[in-house]
Design an enzyme around this catalytic site. Structure first.
Site, PDB file in Angstrom:
ATOM      1  N   ASP A   1      -9.499  -3.914  -2.950  1.00 17.42           N
ATOM      2  CA  ASP A   1      -8.041  -3.812  -2.906  1.00 17.42           C
ATOM      3  C   ASP A   1      -7.661  -3.467  -1.460  1.00 17.42           C
ATOM      4  OD1 ASP A   1      -5.391  -3.302  -3.275  1.00 17.42           O
ATOM      5  OD2 ASP A   1      -5.609  -2.039  -5.033  1.00 17.42           O
TER       6      ASP A   1
ATOM      7  N   ARG B   1      -7.390  -1.729 -13.975  1.00 16.68           N
ATOM      8  CA  ARG B   1      -7.891  -0.404 -13.586  1.00 16.68           C
ATOM      9  C   ARG B   1      -7.132   0.721 -14.282  1.00 16.68           C
ATOM     10  NH1 ARG B   1      -7.758  -1.388  -7.221  1.00 16.68           N
ATOM     11  NH2 ARG B   1      -6.122  -2.815  -7.906  1.00 16.68           N
TER      12      ARG B   1
ATOM     13  N   GLU C   1      15.376 -13.074 -11.953  1.00 21.75           N
ATOM     14  CA  GLU C   1      14.755 -13.514 -13.210  1.00 21.75           C
ATOM     15  C   GLU C   1      13.967 -14.810 -12.985  1.00 21.75           C
ATOM     16  OE1 GLU C   1      17.736 -13.893 -16.232  1.00 21.75           O
ATOM     17  OE2 GLU C   1      18.084 -11.729 -16.337  1.00 21.75           O
TER      18      GLU C   1
ATOM     19  N   ASP D   1      19.246 -13.397  -9.385  1.00 22.02           N
ATOM     20  CA  ASP D   1      19.067 -11.974  -9.733  1.00 22.02           C
ATOM     21  C   ASP D   1      17.584 -11.600  -9.867  1.00 22.02           C
ATOM     22  OD1 ASP D   1      18.385 -13.314 -12.001  1.00 22.02           O
ATOM     23  OD2 ASP D   1      19.757 -12.235 -13.341  1.00 22.02           O
TER      24      ASP D   1
ATOM     25  N   GLY E   1     -10.633   0.493   1.131  1.00 22.17           N
ATOM     26  CA  GLY E   1     -10.950   1.888   1.488  1.00 22.17           C
ATOM     27  C   GLY E   1     -12.317   2.285   0.948  1.00 22.17           C
TER      28      GLY E   1
ATOM     29  N   LYS F   1     -18.610   8.768  -4.938  1.00 19.00           N
ATOM     30  CA  LYS F   1     -17.264   8.611  -4.357  1.00 19.00           C
ATOM     31  C   LYS F   1     -16.267   9.526  -5.060  1.00 19.00           C
ATOM     32  CE  LYS F   1     -14.240   5.185  -5.505  1.00 19.00           C
ATOM     33  NZ  LYS F   1     -13.702   3.825  -5.635  1.00 19.00           N
TER      34      LYS F   1
HETATM   35  C1  R5P Z   1     -12.513   1.185  -8.661  1.00 22.16           C
HETATM   36  O1  R5P Z   1     -12.963   1.756  -9.658  1.00 22.16           O
HETATM   37  C2  R5P Z   1     -12.792  -0.250  -8.369  1.00 22.16           C
HETATM   38  O2  R5P Z   1     -14.019  -0.641  -8.925  1.00 22.16           O
HETATM   39  C3  R5P Z   1     -12.795  -0.520  -6.870  1.00 22.16           C
HETATM   40  O3  R5P Z   1     -13.805   0.263  -6.271  1.00 22.16           O
HETATM   41  C4  R5P Z   1     -11.462  -0.158  -6.248  1.00 22.16           C
HETATM   42  O4  R5P Z   1     -10.413  -0.692  -6.981  1.00 22.16           O
HETATM   43  C5  R5P Z   1     -11.377  -0.678  -4.823  1.00 22.16           C
HETATM   44  O5  R5P Z   1     -10.163  -0.272  -4.291  1.00 22.16           O
HETATM   45  P1  R5P Z   1      -9.983  -0.083  -2.740  1.00 22.16           P
HETATM   46  O6  R5P Z   1     -10.493  -1.347  -2.093  1.00 22.16           O
HETATM   47  O7  R5P Z   1      -8.507   0.100  -2.538  1.00 22.16           O
HETATM   48  O8  R5P Z   1     -10.752   1.123  -2.306  1.00 22.16           O
END
Ligand code: R5P
Length: 328
Positions: free
Chosen positions: A223, A97, A40, A38, A226, A193
Site C-alpha cells: 500500500d 484488511r 452519482e 453530483d 511502509g 512488525k
Molecule cells: C498487512 O497486514 C498487509 O499484509 C500489508 O503488510 C500491508 O497492508 C502493507 O501496507 P503498507 O504498504 O502501507 O505498509
C-alpha cells in the site's frame, strides 16, 4: 467457448479485462459508465445479456468506493436484464484488511462488502490472494481464491539466485512466506512488525538469518510500502546481500513509489490485479500478468471443470527448477 458467455468490465482495470478478452477470444460487452454532476454513477449495458452467463471483471482498488459502486450497479443492471448467472471477477478485493473488530465500535467492513456484493445478485466470486482466507466464509456463494505465488516463484527461480531466504515482513504473513520458501526450496525468516497507529509500520526484530543472503520479502499488498521499506532497512542492517520484494496487489498509495526507489531494494515484483498508472511504472517494478490464469479459470467455471488442475503444470516446472520432488 460457447456463445452464451459474455465478459464485461468496469473501469478499474481495462488493461487486464482486455488481456482476458483477447486470450478467450470473446469481445467485452460494451457498457456506458458515467458520473453525474453530483458524483452519482450511471451505467448502461449496451447489448442484451438475457439468458447468458456473465463474467464481470472489476477490482475494488482505489478509488475503492467508486469501483465498488460500479461493480454493484453493473451487477444490478445485469440481474434486471435477465442474465442467467453472474460471476464477479474481483482480482483485488478492497476492504479485505478490515476483516475483524480490532477495537470496540468498529465495523467489519469486509463482511459488509461481501453482503453488498451477494445482495446485488452475484452468484460466484473469483479473486486473488485474499488478505485472509476466512473472507471466503463472509460469502454464502462460492468463492475461488486463486494464489499468484506459483507465478511469482517461477519468475524468481528463473533469476537463478543463490543463498536465498524468504522473509515475511510480519507475523501475519508467515504462512505466505513459508509457502513461497517451499516453492523456491529456500530458507525462511520472519520480522516482528508493530503498528503504533494506522498507516505506520515499525519493524522490531528478525527471527532467522539474513547475513550474506539474498532476501525475498513477500507480502500480499503493497500500500504505502511502509511495511516493506522498514523491513528492507532491517534486513540491510542484518547483513542481507541483496533485497527483492514481491506482492500480489500493487496498491501503491501515497509515498509508496518514493519508498520503493530506495537503493537497498533491487527489484519489486507485483501482479496486475490493480492497474498501474504510467507515472508509477518505475524501472525496477516488474509486473506479472495474471490474465492467462484468470482466463483459464473463467473457462473452467463456465465449462464446469475443476480448477485444481490449473496449477499442475506449473508445480511440476517449479519442482524441477528448484530441485525438489513435487508431492502434490
Ligand atoms: C498487512 O497486514 C498487509 O499484509 C500489508 O503488510 C500491508 O497492508 C502493507 O501496507 P503498507 O504498504 O502501507 O505498509
Amino acid at each position: 467457448m460457447a456463445k452464451h458467455v459474455q465478459l464485461i468490465s468496469g473501469t478499474s482495470n481495462p488493461e487486464l479485462a482486455g488481456e482476458i478478452s483477447s486470450y478467450l477470444n470473446i469481445p467485452l460487452t460494451p457498457v456506458t459508465i458515467k458520473r453525474f454532476n453530483d458524483g452519482e454513477t450511471y451505467c448502461h449495458i449496451e447489448k442484451s445479456v438475457r439468458g447468458h452467463d456473465l463474467f464481470l471483471i472489476q477490482s475494488t482498488s482505489p478509488p475503492v468506493n467508486e469501483n465498488l459502486i460500479e461493480l454493484l450497479l453493473i451487477t444490478d443492471a445485469l440481474r434486471r436484464a435477465s442474465a442467467k448467472e453472474i460471476t464477479a471477477v474481483i482480482p483485488y478485493f478492497g476492504y479485505s484488511r478490515q476483516d475483524r473488530k480490532a477495537l470496540p465500535r468498529e465495523p467489519i467492513s469486509a463482511k459488509l462488502v461481501a453482503n453488498m456484493i451477494e445482495r446485488a445478485g452475484i452468484d460466484r466470486v473469483v479473486t486473488f490472494d485474499l488478505h485472509v482466507d476466512q473472507i471466503q466464509g463472509f460469502f454464502d456463494i462460492p468463492v475461488d481464491n486463486i494464489e499468484s505465488l506459483p507465478l511469482i516463484a517461477e519468475y524468481i527461480l528463473d533469476k537463478k539466485l543463490s543463498n536465498v531466504v524468504v522473509v515475511s515482513p510480519d507475523a501475519g504473513g508467515a504462512k505466505r512466506a513459508r509457502r513461497l520458501a517451499k516453492l523456491l526450496n529456500a530458507s525462511l525468516a520472519i520480522i516482528d512488525k508493530r503498528r503504533p497507529k494506522h498507516g505506520v509500520a515499525e519493524t522490531v526484530s528478525l527471527i532467522g538469518d539474513a547475513k550474506g543472503k539474498t532476501a525475498i520479502l513477500v507480502d500480499d499488498i503493497i500500500d504505502t510500502a511502509g511495511t516493506l521499506a522498514s523491513a528492507a532497512k532491517l534486513l540491510s542492517e542484518k547483513g542481507a546481500k541483496e533485497i527483492y520484494v514481491c506482492a500480489t496487489h500493487a496498491v501503491f498509495s501515497g509515498p509508496a513509489i518514493e519508498r520503493l526507489k530506495n537503493e537497498m531494494i533491487t527489484e519489486v515484483i507485483v501482479t496486475n490485479t490493480i492497474s498501474l498508472p504510467k507515472e508509477k511504472r518505475i524501472r525496477k517494478i516488474r509486473v506479472i500478468s495474471l490474465a492467462p490464469l484468470l482466463a483459464e479459470s473463467i473457462k473452467r467455471i463456465y465449462e464446469g471443470s475443476p480448477m485444481g488442475v490449473l496449477f499442475e503444470g506449473i508445480y511440476n516446472k517449479l519442482s524441477k527448477k528448484a530441485g525438489y520432488k513435487n508431492e502434490r
